[in-house]
Design a protein around this motif. Sequence first.
Motif, PDB file in Angstrom:
ATOM      1  N   TYR A 183      33.543  -6.794 -42.514  1.00  0.00           N
ATOM      2  CA  TYR A 183      33.650  -7.576 -41.292  1.00  0.00           C
ATOM      3  C   TYR A 183      34.152  -6.658 -40.177  1.00  0.00           C
ATOM      4  CZ  TYR A 183      33.587 -11.372 -44.710  1.00  0.00           C
ATOM      5  OH  TYR A 183      33.254 -12.214 -45.752  1.00  0.00           O
ATOM      6  N   ASN A 184      33.365  -6.505 -39.132  1.00  0.00           N
ATOM      7  CA  ASN A 184      33.684  -5.637 -37.997  1.00  0.00           C
ATOM      8  C   ASN A 184      34.278  -6.523 -36.900  1.00  0.00           C
ATOM      9  OD1 ASN A 184      33.664  -3.918 -35.798  1.00  0.00           O
ATOM     10  ND2 ASN A 184      31.506  -3.401 -35.945  1.00  0.00           N
ATOM     11  N   ILE A 185      35.599  -6.447 -36.699  1.00  0.00           N
ATOM     12  CA  ILE A 185      36.306  -7.362 -35.808  1.00  0.00           C
ATOM     13  C   ILE A 185      36.978  -6.557 -34.692  1.00  0.00           C
ATOM     14  CG2 ILE A 185      38.080  -9.147 -35.706  1.00  0.00           C
ATOM     15  CD1 ILE A 185      37.585  -9.516 -38.747  1.00  0.00           C
ATOM     16  N   VAL A 186      36.852  -7.056 -33.457  1.00  0.00           N
ATOM     17  CA  VAL A 186      37.320  -6.318 -32.290  1.00  0.00           C
ATOM     18  C   VAL A 186      38.302  -7.156 -31.467  1.00  0.00           C
ATOM     19  CG1 VAL A 186      36.587  -5.177 -30.154  1.00  0.00           C
ATOM     20  CG2 VAL A 186      35.116  -5.086 -32.179  1.00  0.00           C
ATOM     21  N   SER A 187      39.350  -6.498 -31.013  1.00  0.00           N
ATOM     22  CA  SER A 187      40.263  -7.081 -30.031  1.00  0.00           C
ATOM     23  C   SER A 187      39.869  -6.524 -28.674  1.00  0.00           C
ATOM     24  CB  SER A 187      41.720  -6.719 -30.341  1.00  0.00           C
ATOM     25  OG  SER A 187      42.551  -7.085 -29.258  1.00  0.00           O
ATOM     26  N   LEU A 188      39.268  -7.362 -27.841  1.00  0.00           N
ATOM     27  CA  LEU A 188      38.859  -6.912 -26.515  1.00  0.00           C
ATOM     28  C   LEU A 188      40.077  -6.659 -25.629  1.00  0.00           C
ATOM     29  CD1 LEU A 188      35.879  -9.382 -26.015  1.00  0.00           C
ATOM     30  CD2 LEU A 188      35.775  -6.986 -26.712  1.00  0.00           C
ATOM     31  N   ARG A 189      41.114  -7.430 -25.839  1.00  0.00           N
ATOM     32  CA  ARG A 189      42.347  -7.283 -25.053  1.00  0.00           C
ATOM     33  C   ARG A 189      42.967  -5.907 -25.272  1.00  0.00           C
ATOM     34  NH1 ARG A 189      47.361 -11.310 -25.893  1.00  0.00           N
ATOM     35  NH2 ARG A 189      46.076 -12.657 -24.611  1.00  0.00           N
ATOM     36  N   ASN A 190      43.041  -5.488 -26.531  1.00  0.00           N
ATOM     37  CA  ASN A 190      43.717  -4.230 -26.863  1.00  0.00           C
ATOM     38  C   ASN A 190      42.761  -3.065 -27.101  1.00  0.00           C
ATOM     39  OD1 ASN A 190      46.321  -5.482 -26.830  1.00  0.00           O
ATOM     40  ND2 ASN A 190      45.801  -6.401 -28.795  1.00  0.00           N
TER      41      ASN A 190
END
Length: 168
Positions: free
Chosen positions: A76-83
């Motif tokens: 699962y490739n999960i991204v935090s756009l905020r950080n």
Amino acid sequence: MELSDTLKSVVDGLSENHSDQLLDVYQSTGDTFIRVVPDAIVEICKVLKNKHHFIYLADILGADRFTSEERFEIIYNIVSLRNRERVFLKVWLEEENPTVDSITDVWKSASWHERQVYDMFGVHFNNHPDMRRIYMPEDFNYYPLRKEFPLLGIPGSIELPSSTPDTE
């Protein structure tokens, strides 16, 4: 390579509150990988989304490790756009009846990704709202990205269009 402060707090938070569900945490090529027990994938995804702001599910990938134990890997490739951080969650599944819970309740976009993994590898996602094939016909009895699938396909398994042009 050192973990950023954000990723360090994510890993520390998961280790503190979910240590029995984490199997491995490591970095490779500048990315952070966290392997979790399959039964915990939904819970860990909810924590990452709600507490650590990993709001964007970029992709779900399947891999055939072609091993005698825990043959299939779901990534699962999960991204935090905020950080501006990325985490790869992994689960390993057994060859016989590979099954894991769907994360469509966490990210609606998981639906198509999970269907693709099901269609190509035969991994079933429990509680998926529409678990059917996405590329191959429903009656196709094979999974094309498994290592034992023949490179040239299975003769006669699906009807192919004619390779000669129509002459009229």
